[in-house]
Design a protein around this motif. Structure first.
Motif, PDB file in Angstrom:
ATOM      1  N   PHE A  18      13.547  71.989 145.403  1.00 12.71           N
ATOM      2  CA  PHE A  18      12.740  71.166 144.514  1.00 12.71           C
ATOM      3  C   PHE A  18      12.020  70.107 145.333  1.00 12.71           C
ATOM      4  O   PHE A  18      12.535  69.652 146.346  1.00 12.71           O
ATOM      5  N   SER A  19      10.878  69.712 144.860  1.00  8.97           N
ATOM      6  CA  SER A  19      10.179  68.579 145.452  1.00  8.97           C
ATOM      7  C   SER A  19      10.400  67.382 144.539  1.00  8.97           C
ATOM      8  O   SER A  19      11.184  67.446 143.599  1.00  8.97           O
ATOM      9  N   ARG A  20       9.668  66.312 144.751  1.00  5.08           N
ATOM     10  CA  ARG A  20       9.782  65.131 143.891  1.00  5.08           C
ATOM     11  C   ARG A  20       9.022  65.299 142.582  1.00  5.08           C
ATOM     12  O   ARG A  20       9.144  64.498 141.680  1.00  5.08           O
ATOM     13  N   LYS A  21       8.211  66.342 142.475  1.00  4.31           N
ATOM     14  CA  LYS A  21       7.359  66.527 141.301  1.00  4.31           C
ATOM     15  C   LYS A  21       8.167  66.784 140.040  1.00  4.31           C
ATOM     16  O   LYS A  21       9.234  67.372 140.080  1.00  4.31           O
ATOM     17  N   ASN A  22       7.610  66.337 138.914  1.00  8.01           N
ATOM     18  CA  ASN A  22       8.137  66.612 137.573  1.00  8.01           C
ATOM     19  C   ASN A  22       9.388  65.833 137.204  1.00  8.01           C
ATOM     20  O   ASN A  22      10.063  66.162 136.258  1.00  8.01           O
ATOM     21  N   GLY A  23       9.707  64.790 137.933  1.00 11.14           N
ATOM     22  CA  GLY A  23      10.875  63.993 137.610  1.00 11.14           C
ATOM     23  C   GLY A  23      10.552  62.829 136.696  1.00 11.14           C
ATOM     24  O   GLY A  23       9.403  62.609 136.313  1.00 11.14           O
ATOM     25  N   PHE A  24      11.580  62.081 136.350  1.00  6.49           N
ATOM     26  CA  PHE A  24      11.466  60.996 135.383  1.00  6.49           C
ATOM     27  C   PHE A  24      11.638  59.610 135.993  1.00  6.49           C
ATOM     28  O   PHE A  24      11.464  58.607 135.310  1.00  6.49           O
ATOM     29  N   SER A  25      12.006  59.540 137.258  1.00  8.32           N
ATOM     30  CA  SER A  25      12.249  58.249 137.897  1.00  8.32           C
ATOM     31  C   SER A  25      10.945  57.490 138.110  1.00  8.32           C
ATOM     32  O   SER A  25       9.881  58.088 138.263  1.00  8.32           O
ATOM     33  N   LYS A  26      11.065  56.172 138.143  1.00  5.54           N
ATOM     34  CA  LYS A  26       9.917  55.278 138.320  1.00  5.54           C
ATOM     35  C   LYS A  26      10.084  54.451 139.592  1.00  5.54           C
ATOM     36  O   LYS A  26      11.143  54.420 140.197  1.00  5.54           O
ATOM     37  N   GLY A  27       9.042  53.743 139.948  1.00  7.63           N
ATOM     38  CA  GLY A  27       9.092  52.826 141.093  1.00  7.63           C
ATOM     39  C   GLY A  27       9.291  53.558 142.401  1.00  7.63           C
ATOM     40  O   GLY A  27       8.726  54.631 142.606  1.00  7.63           O
ATOM     41  N   ILE A  28      10.122  52.998 143.277  1.00  7.18           N
ATOM     42  CA  ILE A  28      10.328  53.609 144.591  1.00  7.18           C
ATOM     43  C   ILE A  28      11.011  54.976 144.494  1.00  7.18           C
ATOM     44  O   ILE A  28      10.961  55.755 145.440  1.00  7.18           O
ATOM     45  N   TYR A  29      11.648  55.262 143.380  1.00  5.16           N
ATOM     46  CA  TYR A  29      12.318  56.548 143.171  1.00  5.16           C
ATOM     47  C   TYR A  29      11.447  57.527 142.381  1.00  5.16           C
ATOM     48  O   TYR A  29      11.919  58.575 141.956  1.00  5.16           O
ATOM     49  N   ARG A  30      10.204  57.176 142.196  1.00  2.00           N
ATOM     50  CA  ARG A  30       9.290  57.945 141.356  1.00  2.00           C
ATOM     51  C   ARG A  30       9.435  59.447 141.604  1.00  2.00           C
ATOM     52  O   ARG A  30       9.404  59.911 142.737  1.00  2.00           O
ATOM     53  N   GLY A  31       9.613  60.185 140.540  1.00  2.00           N
ATOM     54  CA  GLY A  31       9.698  61.633 140.633  1.00  2.00           C
ATOM     55  C   GLY A  31      11.082  62.141 140.300  1.00  2.00           C
ATOM     56  O   GLY A  31      11.819  61.556 139.510  1.00  2.00           O
ATOM     57  N   LEU A  32      11.434  63.233 140.933  1.00  2.00           N
ATOM     58  CA  LEU A  32      12.677  63.945 140.643  1.00  2.00           C
ATOM     59  C   LEU A  32      13.807  63.453 141.550  1.00  2.00           C
ATOM     60  O   LEU A  32      14.290  64.161 142.417  1.00  2.00           O
ATOM     61  N   ASN A  33      14.224  62.219 141.345  1.00  2.00           N
ATOM     62  CA  ASN A  33      15.317  61.667 142.134  1.00  2.00           C
ATOM     63  C   ASN A  33      16.648  62.117 141.540  1.00  2.00           C
ATOM     64  O   ASN A  33      16.991  61.758 140.424  1.00  2.00           O
TER      65      ASN A  33
END
Length: 112
Positions: A18-33
């Protein structure tokens, strides 16, 4: 989700990246953390893990992630160690069926 062409030929090994795309995290964790040890909102991390579980068609409780220690420590996950759920190592292996093993990376390269 990304797949290795080389691993697709093995019918008994299912994998994906998986990449960081399509996640729900915001800020410095933005994406699929999916980093459970991060300072990201824990509910958001769980939501990201639920997204991953749905994509790989597995119960979220059957995703086993390790906390990287940048060491040579390997943990063999069996019925006994599976109850721990926190694996501090740089490698995890198992022969248990129905589980997904995972590693969360930032700038390190995951190896299958």
């Amino acid at each position: 989700m990304f797949f290795s062409k080389r691993f697709k030929k093995f019918k008994n090994i299912h994998h994906c990246f998986f990449s960081r795309k399509n996640g729900f995290s915001k800020g410095i964790y933005r994406g699929l953390n999916c980093g459970q040890g991060s300072s990201d909102d824990k509910k958001t991390v769980k939501k990201n893990l639920a997204f991953v579980a749905k994509k790989i068609k597995i119960d979220q409780k059957k995703i086993l992630l390790m906390f990287q220690t940048h060491s040579n420590k390997v943990i063999i996950i069996d019925e006994k160690t599976n109850k721990n759920k926190q694996f501090h190592s740089d490698s995890i292996i198992t022969n248990l069926k129905g589980f997904a093993l995972g590693v969360v990376t930032a700038d390190c390269v995951p190896v299958i």
